[in-house]
Design an enzyme around this catalytic site. Structure first.
Site, mmCIF file in Angstrom:
data_model
loop_
_atom_site.group_PDB
_atom_site.id
_atom_site.type_symbol
_atom_site.label_atom_id
_atom_site.label_comp_id
_atom_site.label_asym_id
_atom_site.label_seq_id
_atom_site.Cartn_x
_atom_site.Cartn_y
_atom_site.Cartn_z
ATOM 1 N N HIS A 150 -8.914 -6.184 3.943
ATOM 2 C CA HIS A 150 -8.527 -5.489 5.166
ATOM 3 C C HIS A 150 -9.839 -5.137 5.839
ATOM 4 C CE1 HIS A 150 -4.121 -3.899 4.874
ATOM 5 N NE2 HIS A 150 -4.189 -5.200 5.052
ATOM 6 N N ASP A 204 -11.900 7.085 6.184
ATOM 7 C CA ASP A 204 -11.068 5.923 6.488
ATOM 8 C C ASP A 204 -10.525 6.045 7.910
ATOM 9 O OD1 ASP A 204 -9.545 3.606 6.050
ATOM 10 O OD2 ASP A 204 -7.812 4.781 5.390
ATOM 11 N N ASP A 257 -7.391 -4.555 9.947
ATOM 12 C CA ASP A 257 -6.634 -3.309 9.800
ATOM 13 C C ASP A 257 -7.397 -2.163 10.475
ATOM 14 O OD1 ASP A 257 -5.047 -1.192 9.062
ATOM 15 O OD2 ASP A 257 -5.615 -1.196 6.947
ATOM 16 N N TRP A 298 0.862 -1.183 0.000
ATOM 17 C CA TRP A 298 0.000 0.000 0.000
ATOM 18 C C TRP A 298 0.900 1.235 0.000
ATOM 19 C CZ3 TRP A 298 -0.422 3.845 3.928
ATOM 20 C CH2 TRP A 298 -1.275 4.908 3.534
ATOM 21 N N ASP A 317 -9.724 -2.823 1.148
ATOM 22 C CA ASP A 317 -9.888 -2.379 2.532
ATOM 23 C C ASP A 317 -11.237 -1.660 2.550
ATOM 24 O OD1 ASP A 317 -9.862 -0.339 4.629
ATOM 25 O OD2 ASP A 317 -7.744 -0.791 4.935
ATOM 26 N N HIS A 374 -11.602 2.147 2.216
ATOM 27 C CA HIS A 374 -10.945 2.818 1.095
ATOM 28 C C HIS A 374 -11.845 3.125 -0.092
ATOM 29 C CE1 HIS A 374 -6.602 1.742 2.428
ATOM 30 N NE2 HIS A 374 -7.338 2.273 3.376
ATOM 31 N N LYS A 405 -6.880 2.746 -2.723
ATOM 32 C CA LYS A 405 -7.470 3.705 -1.794
ATOM 33 C C LYS A 405 -8.142 4.831 -2.562
ATOM 34 C CE LYS A 405 -6.431 6.039 2.525
ATOM 35 N NZ LYS A 405 -5.653 5.952 3.739
ATOM 36 N N ASP A 453 -10.505 3.983 10.411
ATOM 37 C CA ASP A 453 -9.939 2.781 11.014
ATOM 38 C C ASP A 453 -10.389 2.546 12.445
ATOM 39 O OD1 ASP A 453 -8.181 1.343 9.033
ATOM 40 O OD2 ASP A 453 -7.438 3.387 8.797
ATOM 41 N N GLU A 459 -3.051 -2.954 -2.525
ATOM 42 C CA GLU A 459 -4.221 -2.328 -1.878
ATOM 43 C C GLU A 459 -4.512 -0.960 -2.490
ATOM 44 O OE1 GLU A 459 -3.555 -1.748 2.321
ATOM 45 O OE2 GLU A 459 -5.623 -1.131 2.694
HETATM 46 C C1 RNT Z 1 -3.926 2.683 4.872
HETATM 47 C C2 RNT Z 1 -4.077 1.250 4.534
HETATM 48 C C3 RNT Z 1 -2.967 0.354 5.016
HETATM 49 C C4 RNT Z 1 -2.495 0.691 6.414
HETATM 50 C C5 RNT Z 1 -1.448 -0.256 6.948
HETATM 51 C C6 RNT Z 1 -0.836 0.249 8.206
HETATM 52 O O1 RNT Z 1 -5.025 3.432 4.599
HETATM 53 O O2 RNT Z 1 -5.308 0.777 5.001
HETATM 54 O O3 RNT Z 1 -3.372 -0.971 4.903
HETATM 55 O O4 RNT Z 1 -3.560 0.761 7.294
HETATM 56 O O5 RNT Z 1 -0.536 -0.522 5.989
HETATM 57 ZN ZN ZN Z 2 -5.667 -1.313 4.806
#
Ligand code: RNT
Ligand code: ZN
Length: 407
Positions: free
Chosen positions: A278, A286, A317, A177, A251, A254, A220, A288, A218
């Protein structure tokens, strides 16, 4: 009759064999991220997370050393049932002062840790939180020196992944990523993407063992400070992955907030053999947040089960620094597993038949009915069989008092 036996009978009425389900749940591995324990800081540059990602909160007790992080992860292993893998990032190298030159030897202690606990390791190069990220760019930078730095980092990370796979005798998934993007409307969108493509080609031209090491890419949509344009967008990512034998990774933080990853899995799997997730919880962006046992997580897991758990690699994640980090870690992994259990308890053939017969009335009623079945009793049986206590909160509070608060 105990609660499990009674729940087992209820599910049997729907044609679900809970014994089979528990077996599948035990076998399904979750690749658990290492970075919830220390706000994605790691041990090399020790910079706070950057590149569009941000950890918010200042709860005391963050892991500062590899030993502390390992001790905290032991708690995660203790309180999360089922098979787990540990997903490391390159910035968690031990005694390494050059991100570019990261080597297997910097992960010797992690391999020892994994071997002792009989878990496997996954990996991620770290293209963020580092002074060589120039103007927010790494592999797509117009500056050759910057690109070359990160290309070498990528290749060295493939070597670390090979080392993990060799030592632990198991496939190592390594996720790429890159945060590359621009805050405002760019004057050139294709230039950075072509440079990114060329850099990735250079990294993957290193002849790693394709059987042991599985790279994933990955995508985004945007990040903090890179709102206008992200180089590795969904289209870039999927196109690159599909034309280069790389596994796509999605993810669920994203995408635009009304776009659902649960709907993307089946589309991707019409074309890719396998993909990786993810699992996170985006809160308006995003963010998290810790994974919750919510509708979308269940829907994602339903799709993973329907499409085949051999086709969807599940990784977590999220990073929340506003609450006890260890508790957050456990809660998110458990919720991922609970959602998976919910999905496994679905009478999928019967539901599919209703759809194919266009009996959408029955389908809706069944979907709602299933929500009220005693999944909690099946979950508790899973914990009992896995020898995992249900109440982790009191243990984590104790751990906080005795260990975390003294850091
Ligand atoms: C970031 C991505 C990625 C990170 C990790 C730490 O937006 O989701 O996967 O969260 O690499
Ligand atoms: Zn991620």
């Amino acid at each position: 009759m105990n609660r499990y036996e009674s729940a087992k009978e209820i599910y049997a009425q729907y044609g679900i064999d809970t014994e089979e389900v528990l077996k599948k749940l035990t076998e399904c591995t979750i690749s658990v991220h290492c970075w919830q324990g220390d706000d994605v800081v790691g041990f090399d540059s020790r910079m706070a997370a950057s590149g569009g990602i941000q950890t918010t909160g200042n709860y005391p007790g963050r892991a500062n050393t590899p030993e502390e992080l390992m001790a905290d992860f032991d708690k995660v292993l203790e309180f999360c049932p089922g098979k787990k893998r540990l997903n490391l990032h390159a910035n968690y190298a031990i005694d390494n002062d050059s991100r570019k030159d990261v080597k297997p030897e910097h992960f010797k202690k992690w391999v020892e840790y994994a071997k002792k606990r009989n878990i496997k390791l996954d990996f991620n190069p770290t293209f963020f939180s580092h002074p060589m990220v120039k103007d927010g760019l790494t592999l797509s930078s117009p500056d050759k020196e910057v690109r070359d730095y990160w290309i070498e980092h990528g290749i060295n990370c493939l070597k670390v992944a090979e080392y993990f796979a060799d030592e632990l005798n198991e496939t190592c998934y390594i996720n790429f990523w890159m945060p590359d993007g621009y805050k405002d409307y760019p004057a050139d969108r294709i230039g950075p993407r072509l440079r990114m493509k060329e850099s990735l080609d250079k990294i993957f031209s290193y002849s790693y063992d394709h059987k042991k090491v599985v790279p994933t890419l990955e995508s985004k949509v945007f990040g903090i400070g890179v709102e206008a344009y992200t180089v590795v967008s969904a289209e870039f990512c999927l196109s690159y992955a599909m034309t280069n034998g790389i596994m796509p990774l999605v993810d669920n933080g994203h995408f635009h907030p009304t776009e659902m990853v649960s709907d993307k899995i089946s589309s991707i799997l019409c074309f890719a053999d396998r993909m990786m997730l993810h699992v996170t919880r985006p809160m308006r962006w995003d963010s998290d947040h810790v994974v919750s046992y919510d509708d979308e997580t269940r829907e994602i897991m339903k799709e993973a089960v329907r499409c085949g758990l051999d086709k969807v690699v599940i990784a977590t994640d999220y990073f929340d620094a506003s609450i006890n980090r260890v508790s957050a870690w456990i809660t998110g992994v458990r919720n991922t597993q609970k959602a998976l259990l919910y999905a496994l308890l679905e009478p999928k053939e019967e539901l599919k038949k209703l759809q194919d017969e266009s009996d959408f009335t029955s389908l809706q009623v069944k979907h709602e009915e299933l929500k009220m079945l005693p999944i909690g009793d099946i979950w508790n049986e899973f914990l009992r069989r896995e020898n995992v206590k249900d109440d982790y909160l009191s243990e984590i509070k104790q751990y906080e008092k005795e260990v975390l608060s003294k850091r």
